[in-house]
Scaffold this active site. Structure first.
Site, PDB file in Angstrom:
ATOM      1  CG  ASN A  82      31.413  36.291  46.318  1.00 32.06           C
ATOM      2  OD1 ASN A  82      30.518  35.519  46.691  1.00 32.06           O
ATOM      3  ND2 ASN A  82      32.570  35.860  45.839  1.00 32.06           N
ATOM      4  CG  HIS A 124      35.068  33.548  43.244  1.00 33.35           C
ATOM      5  ND1 HIS A 124      35.984  32.996  44.105  1.00 33.35           N
ATOM      6  CD2 HIS A 124      34.946  34.850  43.595  1.00 33.35           C
ATOM      7  CE1 HIS A 124      36.389  33.935  44.955  1.00 33.35           C
ATOM      8  NE2 HIS A 124      35.767  35.064  44.666  1.00 33.35           N
ATOM      9  N   GLY A 179      40.688  38.042  49.927  1.00 33.85           N
ATOM     10  CA  GLY A 179      40.605  37.617  51.326  1.00 33.85           C
ATOM     11  C   GLY A 179      41.915  37.751  52.082  1.00 33.85           C
ATOM     12  CE  LYS A 226      34.778  35.522  48.706  1.00 30.34           C
ATOM     13  NZ  LYS A 226      36.224  35.487  48.742  1.00 30.34           N
ATOM     14  CD  GLU A 252      36.784  32.103  47.495  1.00 31.76           C
ATOM     15  OE1 GLU A 252      35.548  32.055  47.569  1.00 31.76           O
ATOM     16  OE2 GLU A 252      37.454  33.066  47.910  1.00 31.76           O
ATOM     17  CB  SER A 259      41.736  42.963  49.994  1.00 25.59           C
ATOM     18  OG  SER A 259      42.046  41.638  50.375  1.00 25.59           O
ATOM     19  CD  GLU A 262      36.907  38.638  42.484  1.00 22.25           C
ATOM     20  OE1 GLU A 262      36.574  39.342  43.433  1.00 22.25           O
ATOM     21  OE2 GLU A 262      36.559  37.454  42.376  1.00 22.25           O
TER      22      GLU A 262
END
Ligand code: PGA
Length: 307
Positions: free
Chosen positions: A70, A154, A230, A72, A156, A270, A224
């Site tokens: 991904n 996701h 991250g 991003k 985010e 991560s 996730e």
């Protein structure tokens, strides 16, 4: 004579298989009392099932490992060309599906640089095919520029762009109807984990998908935990496995045993070359969704975690 001999062998084999199945598979059902100590309680049943799944199913789940990158909102033509070259030159495990989630504007560029064995994914798509939705991109458009997957839900998108469970599920429904494969993301925040709500949260997110998805063949779920994304703080293999096992149980109870057995569940948060191999050993982890490390050459080692 030979034919008779092999016919006899076949019959013997068939007989052996029936007897061994009866002994192994049906024994507990036929003689439940012998297993009373373990079968008496729900806890006992769970323990037996857990041992069964560890010993017998884990290494022959039949689920193909699937690793998504991904990217991003990162990269430009120069750096994307470099990553695509690394991936094109690498010896990637043929037993692993690889998908690259690329910024929409570079999808066609990346598609043209990557070998066709690597799939390409959009990182979002709207819930209808076209119309007055300024700034949005539809699954039909993703397909038109060569994408075959889309990442939806996701964290985010959920946290920054306030996408609800329902909207994400509608997007998944439409993307599947348009023929895209979907990486459907779920995961709890740190606050939710600390409040002991992990299972409740992922079950709620799965419920929303389940209301809209009828056929799970083209779906991969990405678990996730938001606190691991991250942050450099990976879930331990045991922490991840625990939630993956819960998700399988949820699928058995709410969708079907078949979907529970066949649906691939990725872990994301991560993941690096250093921790991928240990995570990949867990029986219910069927791949990864990788952010930061997917922009680096170490992504190759993550793809090859099961090699
Ligand atoms: P990360 O991101 O690997 O950088 O933690 C994972 C993701 O957001 O999919």
């Amino acid at each position: 004579m030979d034919m008779n001999h092999s016919a006899t062998n076949l019959t013997l084999d068939a007989l052996k298989s029936v007897v061994s199945q009866a002994l192994l598979g049906k024994f507990t059902a036929v003689f439940p009392k012998l297993f009373k100590c373990q079968w008496k309680t729900y806890e006992g049943q769970k323990k037996l099932y857990a041992n069964f799944s560890k010993d017998s199913v884990s290494n022959m789940s039949g689920r193909k490992f699937c690793v998504g990158g991904n990217w991003k909102m990162n990269g430009d033509q120069k750096s994307i060309a470099e990553i695509c070259k690394v991936l094109s030159d690498a010896q990637l495990d043929p037993n692993t599906d690889v998908v690259i989630g690329c910024p929409a504007i570079y999808l066609m560029f990346a598609r043209n640089l990557l070998p066709c064995s690597i799939g390409v994914a959009g990182q979002n798509a709207y819930k209808v095919a076209k119309g007055a939705f300024t700034g949005e991109i539809s699954p039909a458009m993703l397909k038109d520029v060569g994408a075959d997957w889309v990442i939806l839900g996701h964290s985010e998108r959920r946290a920054i762009f306030k996408e609800s469970d329902e909207l994400i599920a509608e997007k998944a429904e439409h993307a599947l109807a348009e023929g895209l494969k979907v990486i459907a993301c779920i995961g709890e925040t740190l606050e939710e984990r600390e409040a002991g709500k992990t299972n409740e949260v992922v079950a709620r997110q799965m419920c929303a998908y389940a209301k809209k998805i009828r056929d799970w063949t083209n779906v991969v779920v990405a678990y996730e935990p938001v606190w691991a994304i991250g942050t450099g703080k990976t879930a331990t293999p045991d922490q991840a496995q625990e939630v993956h096992a819960f998700l399988r149980q949820w699928l058995t109870e709410n969708i079907s045993k078949e979907v529970s057995n066949s649906l691939r569940i990725q872990y994301g948060g991560s993941v690096t070359a250093a921790n991928a191999k240990e995570l990949a050993k867990k029986p219910d982890i069927d791949g990864f969704l990788v952010g930061g490390a997917s922009l680096k050459p170490e992504f190759v080692d993550i793809v090859n975690a099961r090699k």
